[in-house]
Design an enzyme around this catalytic site. Structure first.
Site, PDB file in Angstrom:
ATOM      1  N   HIS A  11      56.925-108.146  65.854  1.00 26.69           N
ATOM      2  CA  HIS A  11      56.917-109.856  66.222  1.00 26.69           C
ATOM      3  C   HIS A  11      57.372-110.413  64.996  1.00 26.69           C
ATOM      4  O   HIS A  11      57.994-111.593  65.394  1.00 26.69           O
ATOM      5  CB  HIS A  11      55.566-109.957  67.678  1.00 26.69           C
ATOM      6  CG  HIS A  11      55.906-109.190  68.552  1.00 26.69           C
ATOM      7  ND1 HIS A  11      54.833-107.806  68.793  1.00 26.69           N
ATOM      8  CD2 HIS A  11      56.287-109.110  69.656  1.00 26.69           C
ATOM      9  CE1 HIS A  11      54.875-107.589  70.113  1.00 26.69           C
ATOM     10  NE2 HIS A  11      55.402-108.086  70.672  1.00 26.69           N
ATOM     11  N   MET A  27      54.833-111.582  74.051  1.00 26.75           N
ATOM     12  CA  MET A  27      53.919-111.725  75.741  1.00 26.75           C
ATOM     13  C   MET A  27      52.640-111.256  74.712  1.00 26.75           C
ATOM     14  O   MET A  27      51.992-110.864  74.734  1.00 26.75           O
ATOM     15  CB  MET A  27      53.604-110.625  75.940  1.00 26.75           C
ATOM     16  CG  MET A  27      55.022-110.512  77.602  1.00 26.75           C
ATOM     17  SD  MET A  27      55.310-109.728  79.020  1.00 26.75           S
ATOM     18  CE  MET A  27      55.369-108.353  78.401  1.00 26.75           C
ATOM     19  N   GLY A  56      63.408-108.640  70.134  1.00 24.15           N
ATOM     20  CA  GLY A  56      63.960-107.220  69.316  1.00 24.15           C
ATOM     21  C   GLY A  56      65.476-105.549  70.974  1.00 24.15           C
ATOM     22  O   GLY A  56      65.094-106.294  71.844  1.00 24.15           O
ATOM     23  N   GLN A 102      67.031-104.985  77.757  1.00 20.35           N
ATOM     24  CA  GLN A 102      66.171-106.732  78.327  1.00 20.35           C
ATOM     25  C   GLN A 102      67.887-107.296  77.036  1.00 20.35           C
ATOM     26  O   GLN A 102      68.055-108.881  77.922  1.00 20.35           O
ATOM     27  CB  GLN A 102      64.611-106.851  77.570  1.00 20.35           C
ATOM     28  CG  GLN A 102      64.913-108.182  77.487  1.00 20.35           C
ATOM     29  CD  GLN A 102      63.381-108.627  77.122  1.00 20.35           C
ATOM     30  OE1 GLN A 102      62.228-107.947  77.925  1.00 20.35           O
ATOM     31  NE2 GLN A 102      62.728-108.324  76.072  1.00 20.35           N
ATOM     32  N   LYS A 107      64.572-102.913  70.680  1.00 17.63           N
ATOM     33  CA  LYS A 107      63.958-102.293  71.032  1.00 17.63           C
ATOM     34  C   LYS A 107      64.106-102.130  72.532  1.00 17.63           C
ATOM     35  O   LYS A 107      63.956-101.060  72.774  1.00 17.63           O
ATOM     36  CB  LYS A 107      62.626-101.436  70.697  1.00 17.63           C
ATOM     37  CG  LYS A 107      61.742-100.386  70.979  1.00 17.63           C
ATOM     38  CD  LYS A 107      60.441-100.702  70.695  1.00 17.63           C
ATOM     39  CE  LYS A 107      58.971-101.500  71.474  1.00 17.63           C
ATOM     40  NZ  LYS A 107      59.363-101.261  73.376  1.00 17.63           N
TER      41      LYS A 107
HETATM   42  O1  PAF Z   1      60.194-108.538  75.309  1.00 15.40           O
HETATM   43  C1  PAF Z   1      59.081-109.425  76.453  1.00 15.40           C
HETATM   44  O2  PAF Z   1      57.842-109.340  75.121  1.00 15.40           O
HETATM   45  C2  PAF Z   1      59.377-110.210  77.230  1.00 15.40           C
HETATM   46  O3  PAF Z   1      59.292-108.992  77.984  1.00 15.40           O
HETATM   47  C3  PAF Z   1      59.212-111.181  77.063  1.00 15.40           C
HETATM   48  C4  PAF Z   1      60.692-111.745  76.719  1.00 15.40           C
HETATM   49  C5  PAF Z   1      58.455-111.929  76.040  1.00 15.40           C
HETATM   50  C6  PAF Z   1      59.852-112.018  78.495  1.00 15.40           C
HETATM   51  O4  PAF Z   1      57.949-111.969  79.128  1.00 15.40           O
END
Ligand code: PAF
Length: 280
Positions: free
Chosen positions: A39, A32, A149, A155, A151
């Site tokens: 990243h 994002m 990640g 997710q 972290k």
């Molecule tokens: O982890 C993130 O930055 C967001 O949740 C992702 C995976 C890019 C989805 O918008």
């Protein structure tokens, strides 16, 4: 080589097809934006296995349960593109919301309970938004592998579940959390922390470390009590959970899990931070 920047589905599809026609492996790093070393380490991990790495930058509105959080989310597109180029990312896809969701319908997904605890309890609809956008990014970019990640461990677990359930032929790779020397997990949200809150933010990784280092001496409940105490005085703790790493269900004894992790979410000043560590 100069990084290709595109806002268009057709253009990113074309770049990826070209790479695949040459027999190249394509990697994806969804982000994002507001990029940091964490990243960039995902891009470096992707580059180890992929010949052509794409990063996406899209602040996905549907995964924010709070409008002010969405508005305040940090944005730094020019710097992001420059940083991606420095780590040899080949292309960056920066779509608008209309472009990402063009010609798509929301899909139903059985989270198999993974969306219920922790983040699921505190951020209604968050994972619904995450799976919708990640599935779209997978459809548009069609990578061979994608790096996420650890972290955001919950997710990661949910995306793995989605890929398995829907038989999506993408290798989902979980990459270690990158930390400051003082233990703070890198996060785009760290830049929103007030100077006077930085010390309090460190309590999160200290509590996780305490659990990781002492699990042989205490039960999960005892450790939670020990770790929670210093946190509650300084920060607004949402949860501290010790859970099975596969099903993400809280555990009461170590023998219940093959692998376990400790998870924390807390508000430090106005900033919501999450972190987790593997226990075993
Ligand atoms: O982890 C993130 O930055 C967001 O949740 C992702 C995976 C890019 C989805 O918008």
């Amino acid at each position: 080589m100069k990084i290709k920047v595109t806002t268009s589905n057709d253009e990113i599809r074309g770049l990826v097809s070209n790479a695949k026609e040459k027999g190249q492996i394509v990697g994806l790093v969804p982000t994002m934006g507001a990029l940091h070393q964490g990243h960039l380490s995902l891009v470096q991990e992707a580059n180890k296995k992929a010949d052509f790495t794409v990063a996406s930058i899209f602040v996905n509105p549907t995964q924010f349960d709070d409008n002010s959080d969405l508005e305040n989310y940090p944005r730094s597109l020019d710097a992001d593109i420059h940083m991606l180029e420095e780590v040899n990312c080949n292309a960056v896809y920066v779509p608008s919301s209309d472009e990402v969701y063009k010609d798509s319908k929301p899909f139903e997904f059985d989270f198999n309970g993974l969306n219920k605890p922790m983040e699921g309890e505190y951020r209604a609809g968050h994972f619904q938004g995450v799976v919708q956008v990640v599935k779209r990014l997978f459809e548009i970019i069609n990578p061979d592998l994608a790096c996420f990640g650890l972290k955001d461990f919950q997710q990661y677990a949910i995306i793995k579940e989605m890929v398995n359930q829907l038989n999506i032929p993408i290798d989902v790779i979980g990459c270690e959390t990158i930390r400051e020397e003082n233990g703070l997990a890198l996060s785009s949200r760290n830049q929103l922390l007030a100077q006077e809150d930085l010390q309090s933010a460190l309590l999160i990784s200290k509590a996780l470390r305490l659990i990781q280092q002492n699990y042989r001496k205490h039960s999960p409940a005892e450790l939670k009590a020990l770790a929670v105490e210093p946190l509650q005085k300084e920060i607004n703790l949402e949860y501290l959970e010790i859970a099975d790493s596969d099903r993400l269900q809280p555990i009461e004894s170590w023998s219940e899990a093959k692998h376990a992790r400790a998870f924390i979410a807390a508000k430090v000043g106005e900033v919501r931070l999450i972190d987790n560590m593997e226990i075993f």
